[in-house]
Design a protein around this motif. Sequence first.
Motif, PDB file in Angstrom:
ATOM      1  N   ASP A  73     -61.334   1.162  66.383  1.00 48.90           N
ATOM      2  CA  ASP A  73     -62.432   1.698  65.582  1.00 48.90           C
ATOM      3  C   ASP A  73     -61.753   2.922  64.770  1.00 48.90           C
ATOM      4  N   THR A  74     -60.458   2.660  64.407  1.00 51.00           N
ATOM      5  CA  THR A  74     -59.873   3.727  63.567  1.00 51.00           C
ATOM      6  C   THR A  74     -59.596   3.241  62.160  1.00 51.00           C
ATOM      7  N   THR A  75     -59.678   1.961  61.823  1.00 45.19           N
ATOM      8  CA  THR A  75     -59.563   1.519  60.515  1.00 45.19           C
ATOM      9  C   THR A  75     -60.366   0.372  60.268  1.00 45.19           C
ATOM     10  N   GLU A  76     -60.567   0.118  58.768  1.00 44.15           N
ATOM     11  CA  GLU A  76     -61.157  -0.908  58.425  1.00 44.15           C
ATOM     12  C   GLU A  76     -60.419  -1.701  57.411  1.00 44.15           C
ATOM     13  N   ASP A  77     -59.021  -1.273  57.145  1.00 48.54           N
ATOM     14  CA  ASP A  77     -58.158  -1.979  56.421  1.00 48.54           C
ATOM     15  C   ASP A  77     -57.766  -3.335  56.962  1.00 48.54           C
ATOM     16  N   PRO A  78     -57.911  -4.230  55.852  1.00 40.53           N
ATOM     17  CA  PRO A  78     -57.539  -5.531  56.318  1.00 40.53           C
ATOM     18  C   PRO A  78     -56.078  -5.596  56.723  1.00 40.53           C
ATOM     19  N   ASP A  79     -55.350  -4.804  56.092  1.00 45.01           N
ATOM     20  CA  ASP A  79     -53.798  -4.941  56.270  1.00 45.01           C
ATOM     21  C   ASP A  79     -53.432  -4.531  57.475  1.00 45.01           C
ATOM     22  N   ASP A  80     -54.355  -3.817  58.332  1.00 45.71           N
ATOM     23  CA  ASP A  80     -54.095  -3.391  59.774  1.00 45.71           C
ATOM     24  C   ASP A  80     -54.572  -4.350  60.723  1.00 45.71           C
ATOM     25  N   GLY A  81     -55.202  -5.438  60.035  1.00 42.42           N
ATOM     26  CA  GLY A  81     -55.615  -6.502  61.280  1.00 42.42           C
ATOM     27  C   GLY A  81     -54.489  -7.348  61.723  1.00 42.42           C
ATOM     28  N   CYS A 116     -63.147 -19.428  77.989  1.00 45.34           N
ATOM     29  CA  CYS A 116     -62.336 -19.928  76.753  1.00 45.34           C
ATOM     30  C   CYS A 116     -60.943 -20.315  77.071  1.00 45.34           C
ATOM     31  N   PRO A 117     -60.359 -20.884  76.203  1.00 42.16           N
ATOM     32  CA  PRO A 117     -58.849 -21.371  76.611  1.00 42.16           C
ATOM     33  C   PRO A 117     -57.951 -19.825  76.420  1.00 42.16           C
ATOM     34  N   GLU A 118     -56.888 -19.721  76.899  1.00 42.38           N
ATOM     35  CA  GLU A 118     -55.970 -18.588  76.806  1.00 42.38           C
ATOM     36  C   GLU A 118     -55.501 -18.401  75.406  1.00 42.38           C
ATOM     37  N   ASN A 119     -55.425 -19.635  74.938  1.00 44.02           N
ATOM     38  CA  ASN A 119     -54.829 -19.580  73.367  1.00 44.02           C
ATOM     39  C   ASN A 119     -55.926 -19.243  72.456  1.00 44.02           C
ATOM     40  N   MET A 120     -57.224 -18.977  72.555  1.00 35.51           N
ATOM     41  CA  MET A 120     -58.132 -18.513  71.508  1.00 35.51           C
ATOM     42  C   MET A 120     -57.574 -17.415  70.607  1.00 35.51           C
ATOM     43  N   CYS A 121     -57.588 -17.566  69.571  1.00 37.80           N
ATOM     44  CA  CYS A 121     -57.371 -16.517  68.772  1.00 37.80           C
ATOM     45  C   CYS A 121     -58.304 -15.246  68.731  1.00 37.80           C
ATOM     46  N   CYS A 122     -57.644 -14.331  68.723  1.00 33.10           N
ATOM     47  CA  CYS A 122     -58.471 -12.884  68.787  1.00 33.10           C
ATOM     48  C   CYS A 122     -57.925 -11.995  67.563  1.00 33.10           C
ATOM     49  N   ILE A 123     -58.985 -11.168  67.203  1.00 31.64           N
ATOM     50  CA  ILE A 123     -58.633 -10.479  66.095  1.00 31.64           C
ATOM     51  C   ILE A 123     -58.456  -8.655  66.787  1.00 31.64           C
ATOM     52  N   THR A 124     -57.214  -8.325  66.407  1.00 29.75           N
ATOM     53  CA  THR A 124     -57.177  -6.852  67.021  1.00 29.75           C
ATOM     54  C   THR A 124     -56.530  -6.114  65.676  1.00 29.75           C
ATOM     55  N   THR A 125     -56.154  -4.850  65.940  1.00 30.34           N
ATOM     56  CA  THR A 125     -55.320  -4.072  65.037  1.00 30.34           C
ATOM     57  C   THR A 125     -53.705  -3.746  65.203  1.00 30.34           C
ATOM     58  N   LYS A 126     -52.946  -3.386  64.260  1.00 31.60           N
ATOM     59  CA  LYS A 126     -51.737  -2.951  64.528  1.00 31.60           C
ATOM     60  C   LYS A 126     -51.659  -1.725  65.366  1.00 31.60           C
TER      61      LYS A 126
END
Length: 102
Positions: free
Chosen positions: A50-58, A15-25
Amino acid sequence: MHHHSFSKSDWPFSCPENMCCITTKQVLDKGFPILAVLHDEEGTWQVLCDTTEDPDDGKVICLGCLFEKFSLIGQFADLKPGYEACRKSEAEEWLIEKTEYD
């Protein structure tokens, strides 16, 4: 579009380098270890601690920037959509399996 410090020949993903990826803070800002790499059925990548499921940490970041910071994710460039690599700690081996969604 922005640039990365790695060469084009070092980019392991199809995929392209600028592909969006989801991670956590926790991963991005606090250095928590990466314990899960998911490539979902739609092609989106998730790199998680795998330490959080809080959407605010995304956090949403381009895959190229995440690879630049954590090149270890390059080992999962061939992970098929619908699969995940996970481990319980940094000392554990990675387990690759098909994801199961409810």
